[in-house]
Write a protein that holds these residues in place. Structure first.
Motif, PDB file in Angstrom:
ATOM      1  N   PHE A  97       0.825  -1.205   0.000  1.00  0.00           N
ATOM      2  CA  PHE A  97       0.000   0.000   0.000  1.00  0.00           C
ATOM      3  C   PHE A  97       0.866   1.264   0.000  1.00  0.00           C
ATOM      4  CE2 PHE A  97      -2.371   3.208   2.577  1.00  0.00           C
ATOM      5  CZ  PHE A  97      -3.311   3.521   1.616  1.00  0.00           C
ATOM      6  N   VAL A  98       1.952   1.248   0.760  1.00  0.00           N
ATOM      7  CA  VAL A  98       2.788   2.445   0.883  1.00  0.00           C
ATOM      8  C   VAL A  98       3.743   2.585  -0.294  1.00  0.00           C
ATOM      9  CG1 VAL A  98       4.548   3.572   2.307  1.00  0.00           C
ATOM     10  CG2 VAL A  98       2.572   2.483   3.377  1.00  0.00           C
ATOM     11  N   TYR A  99       4.401   1.501  -0.703  1.00  0.00           N
ATOM     12  CA  TYR A  99       5.470   1.614  -1.689  1.00  0.00           C
ATOM     13  C   TYR A  99       5.087   1.118  -3.079  1.00  0.00           C
ATOM     14  CZ  TYR A  99       8.396   2.552   2.332  1.00  0.00           C
ATOM     15  OH  TYR A  99       8.932   3.107   3.455  1.00  0.00           O
ATOM     16  N   LEU A 100       4.330   0.064  -3.199  1.00  0.00           N
ATOM     17  CA  LEU A 100       4.062  -0.556  -4.502  1.00  0.00           C
ATOM     18  C   LEU A 100       2.569  -0.552  -4.834  1.00  0.00           C
ATOM     19  CD1 LEU A 100       6.330  -3.701  -4.049  1.00  0.00           C
ATOM     20  CD2 LEU A 100       6.958  -1.527  -5.072  1.00  0.00           C
ATOM     21  N   ASN A 101       1.895   0.542  -4.614  1.00  0.00           N
ATOM     22  CA  ASN A 101       0.443   0.581  -4.782  1.00  0.00           C
ATOM     23  C   ASN A 101       0.103   0.745  -6.255  1.00  0.00           C
ATOM     24  OD1 ASN A 101      -2.194   0.570  -4.079  1.00  0.00           O
ATOM     25  ND2 ASN A 101      -2.221   2.628  -3.216  1.00  0.00           N
ATOM     26  N   PHE A 102       0.272  -0.325  -7.016  1.00  0.00           N
ATOM     27  CA  PHE A 102       0.002  -0.310  -8.451  1.00  0.00           C
ATOM     28  C   PHE A 102      -1.499  -0.447  -8.685  1.00  0.00           C
ATOM     29  CE2 PHE A 102      -0.436  -2.339 -12.587  1.00  0.00           C
ATOM     30  CZ  PHE A 102       0.329  -1.491 -13.364  1.00  0.00           C
ATOM     31  N   CYS A 103      -2.106   0.579  -9.246  1.00  0.00           N
ATOM     32  CA  CYS A 103      -3.550   0.603  -9.553  1.00  0.00           C
ATOM     33  C   CYS A 103      -4.400   0.267  -8.319  1.00  0.00           C
ATOM     34  CB  CYS A 103      -3.887  -0.327 -10.698  1.00  0.00           C
ATOM     35  SG  CYS A 103      -3.183   0.165 -12.262  1.00  0.00           S
ATOM     36  N   CYS A 104      -4.007   0.739  -7.175  1.00  0.00           N
ATOM     37  CA  CYS A 104      -4.721   0.540  -5.897  1.00  0.00           C
ATOM     38  C   CYS A 104      -4.840  -0.914  -5.480  1.00  0.00           C
ATOM     39  CB  CYS A 104      -6.110   1.183  -5.947  1.00  0.00           C
ATOM     40  SG  CYS A 104      -6.057   2.970  -6.069  1.00  0.00           S
ATOM     41  N   LEU A 125     -13.241 -19.346  10.864  1.00  0.00           N
ATOM     42  CA  LEU A 125     -12.032 -19.876  10.250  1.00  0.00           C
ATOM     43  C   LEU A 125     -12.161 -19.964   8.734  1.00  0.00           C
ATOM     44  CD1 LEU A 125      -9.236 -21.021  10.806  1.00  0.00           C
ATOM     45  CD2 LEU A 125     -10.269 -23.270  10.955  1.00  0.00           C
ATOM     46  N   ASN A 126     -13.299 -20.416   8.236  1.00  0.00           N
ATOM     47  CA  ASN A 126     -13.465 -20.565   6.788  1.00  0.00           C
ATOM     48  C   ASN A 126     -13.417 -19.213   6.084  1.00  0.00           C
ATOM     49  OD1 ASN A 126     -13.716 -23.342   7.013  1.00  0.00           O
ATOM     50  ND2 ASN A 126     -15.933 -23.223   7.298  1.00  0.00           N
ATOM     51  N   GLY A 127     -14.087 -18.220   6.631  1.00  0.00           N
ATOM     52  CA  GLY A 127     -14.061 -16.884   6.033  1.00  0.00           C
ATOM     53  C   GLY A 127     -12.683 -16.264   6.104  1.00  0.00           C
ATOM     54  N   ALA A 128     -11.962 -16.505   7.194  1.00  0.00           N
ATOM     55  CA  ALA A 128     -10.611 -15.967   7.339  1.00  0.00           C
ATOM     56  C   ALA A 128      -9.661 -16.588   6.323  1.00  0.00           C
ATOM     57  CB  ALA A 128     -10.102 -16.196   8.753  1.00  0.00           C
ATOM     58  N   VAL A 129      -9.817 -17.871   6.071  1.00  0.00           N
ATOM     59  CA  VAL A 129      -8.947 -18.544   5.098  1.00  0.00           C
ATOM     60  C   VAL A 129      -9.219 -18.015   3.697  1.00  0.00           C
ATOM     61  CG1 VAL A 129      -8.504 -20.772   3.997  1.00  0.00           C
ATOM     62  CG2 VAL A 129      -8.580 -20.612   6.475  1.00  0.00           C
ATOM     63  N   GLU A 130     -10.493 -17.846   3.349  1.00  0.00           N
ATOM     64  CA  GLU A 130     -10.840 -17.334   2.010  1.00  0.00           C
ATOM     65  C   GLU A 130     -10.330 -15.912   1.813  1.00  0.00           C
ATOM     66  OE1 GLU A 130     -12.130 -18.974  -0.570  1.00  0.00           O
ATOM     67  OE2 GLU A 130     -11.955 -20.747   0.704  1.00  0.00           O
ATOM     68  N   ASP A 131     -10.502 -15.061   2.803  1.00  0.00           N
ATOM     69  CA  ASP A 131     -10.024 -13.683   2.669  1.00  0.00           C
ATOM     70  C   ASP A 131      -8.497 -13.625   2.683  1.00  0.00           C
ATOM     71  OD1 ASP A 131     -12.543 -12.653   2.433  1.00  0.00           O
ATOM     72  OD2 ASP A 131     -12.739 -12.130   4.559  1.00  0.00           O
ATOM     73  N   ALA A 132      -7.842 -14.544   3.376  1.00  0.00           N
ATOM     74  CA  ALA A 132      -6.378 -14.590   3.358  1.00  0.00           C
ATOM     75  C   ALA A 132      -5.870 -14.974   1.976  1.00  0.00           C
ATOM     76  CB  ALA A 132      -5.870 -15.578   4.411  1.00  0.00           C
ATOM     77  N   LYS A 133      -6.560 -15.903   1.319  1.00  0.00           N
ATOM     78  CA  LYS A 133      -6.175 -16.263  -0.055  1.00  0.00           C
ATOM     79  C   LYS A 133      -6.335 -15.072  -0.992  1.00  0.00           C
ATOM     80  CE  LYS A 133      -7.325 -21.167   0.245  1.00  0.00           C
ATOM     81  NZ  LYS A 133      -8.228 -22.226  -0.236  1.00  0.00           N
ATOM     82  N   THR A 134      -7.416 -14.327  -0.827  1.00  0.00           N
ATOM     83  CA  THR A 134      -7.649 -13.153  -1.668  1.00  0.00           C
ATOM     84  C   THR A 134      -6.607 -12.074  -1.395  1.00  0.00           C
ATOM     85  OG1 THR A 134     -10.005 -13.670  -1.575  1.00  0.00           O
ATOM     86  CG2 THR A 134      -9.399 -11.506  -2.411  1.00  0.00           C
ATOM     87  N   ALA A 135      -6.279 -11.833  -0.127  1.00  0.00           N
ATOM     88  CA  ALA A 135      -5.259 -10.839   0.216  1.00  0.00           C
ATOM     89  C   ALA A 135      -3.906 -11.246  -0.354  1.00  0.00           C
ATOM     90  CB  ALA A 135      -5.173 -10.674   1.733  1.00  0.00           C
ATOM     91  N   ARG A 136      -3.579 -12.526  -0.283  1.00  0.00           N
ATOM     92  CA  ARG A 136      -2.320 -12.996  -0.852  1.00  0.00           C
ATOM     93  C   ARG A 136      -2.290 -12.808  -2.361  1.00  0.00           C
ATOM     94  NH1 ARG A 136      -1.578 -18.941   0.109  1.00  0.00           N
ATOM     95  NH2 ARG A 136      -2.946 -19.020  -1.670  1.00  0.00           N
ATOM     96  N   LEU A 137      -3.407 -13.075  -3.026  1.00  0.00           N
ATOM     97  CA  LEU A 137      -3.482 -12.899  -4.481  1.00  0.00           C
ATOM     98  C   LEU A 137      -3.269 -11.432  -4.867  1.00  0.00           C
ATOM     99  CD1 LEU A 137      -4.230 -14.166  -7.271  1.00  0.00           C
ATOM    100  CD2 LEU A 137      -6.551 -13.400  -6.797  1.00  0.00           C
ATOM    101  N   PHE A 138      -3.929 -10.522  -4.164  1.00  0.00           N
ATOM    102  CA  PHE A 138      -3.752  -9.097  -4.464  1.00  0.00           C
ATOM    103  C   PHE A 138      -2.342  -8.627  -4.125  1.00  0.00           C
ATOM    104  CE2 PHE A 138      -8.450  -8.755  -4.482  1.00  0.00           C
ATOM    105  CZ  PHE A 138      -8.578  -8.132  -5.713  1.00  0.00           C
ATOM    106  N   ASN A 139      -1.742  -9.154  -3.072  1.00  0.00           N
ATOM    107  CA  ASN A 139      -0.364  -8.794  -2.730  1.00  0.00           C
ATOM    108  C   ASN A 139       0.619  -9.280  -3.796  1.00  0.00           C
ATOM    109  OD1 ASN A 139      -0.426  -7.292  -0.311  1.00  0.00           O
ATOM    110  ND2 ASN A 139      -0.882  -9.142   0.835  1.00  0.00           N
ATOM    111  N   ILE A 140       0.442 -10.503  -4.259  1.00  0.00           N
ATOM    112  CA  ILE A 140       1.311 -11.036  -5.317  1.00  0.00           C
ATOM    113  C   ILE A 140       1.168 -10.212  -6.587  1.00  0.00           C
ATOM    114  CG2 ILE A 140       1.675 -13.004  -6.856  1.00  0.00           C
ATOM    115  CD1 ILE A 140       0.994 -14.814  -4.459  1.00  0.00           C
TER     116      ILE A 140
END
Length: 164
Positions: A97-104, A125-140
């Protein structure tokens, strides 16, 4: 050498009867018989290889009666899922977010990382795992695209288009 020692004669019997609670109790000491001499007391001593203790009388176990009359109480233990295993990628999201915020994309990754933390607090737990996968995808995605753009900028600074 055996003066003043109280010896108890052992009745001849087999293995002790009853439950562990009855057998584990120490036997009641009986009065020493004055007839025993120290030489006859050595004969009555227990050897090391003895498997049972013949000092205890064969008394029916009182705990077997209690076991039949006791009811087993039911204990309910609530086990929550271990949410510490779910990674929220929070620091990676802040860096993006601070350094590599490419297209938000770094902001979106940060939002999903915060959702993971909230769902971990709610024990979802199930919702946390799904949102963690999504956060990892956006971070990558944010990291890869921003790194690619930075490499392209360095290439164009080293070799400007006017040279071609």
């Amino acid at each position: 050498p055996f003066e003043g020692v109280a010896w108890t004669p052992r009745p001849p019997q087999g293995h002790p009867q009853g439950c562990f609670t009855c057998i584990a109790k120490p036997p009641a000491l009986r009065e020493a018989s004055p007839v025993l001499s120290p030489s006859s007391a050595i004969y009555l001593m227990e050897s090391k290889s003895c498997k049972g203790d013949s000092l205890r009388p064969a008394v029916p176990c009182k705990h077997s009666v209690e076991k039949k009359t006791m009811t087993n109480p039911t204990t309910v233990i609530e086990i929550y899922p271990d949410t510490t295993e779910v990674n929220d990628y929070y620091l990676w999201s802040i860096f993006n977010f601070v350094y590599l915020n490419f297209c938000c994309l770094g902001f979106i990754a940060l939002a999903y990382s915060l959702k993971v933390r909230d769902k971990k607090l709610l024990n979802d737990l199930n919702g946390a795992v799904e949102d963690a996968k999504t956060a990892r995808l956006f971070n990558i995605t944010s990291s890869a695209l921003a790194t690619f753009c930075i490499i392209l900028i360095f290439i164009f600074l080293r070799y400007p288009l006017t040279d071609y």
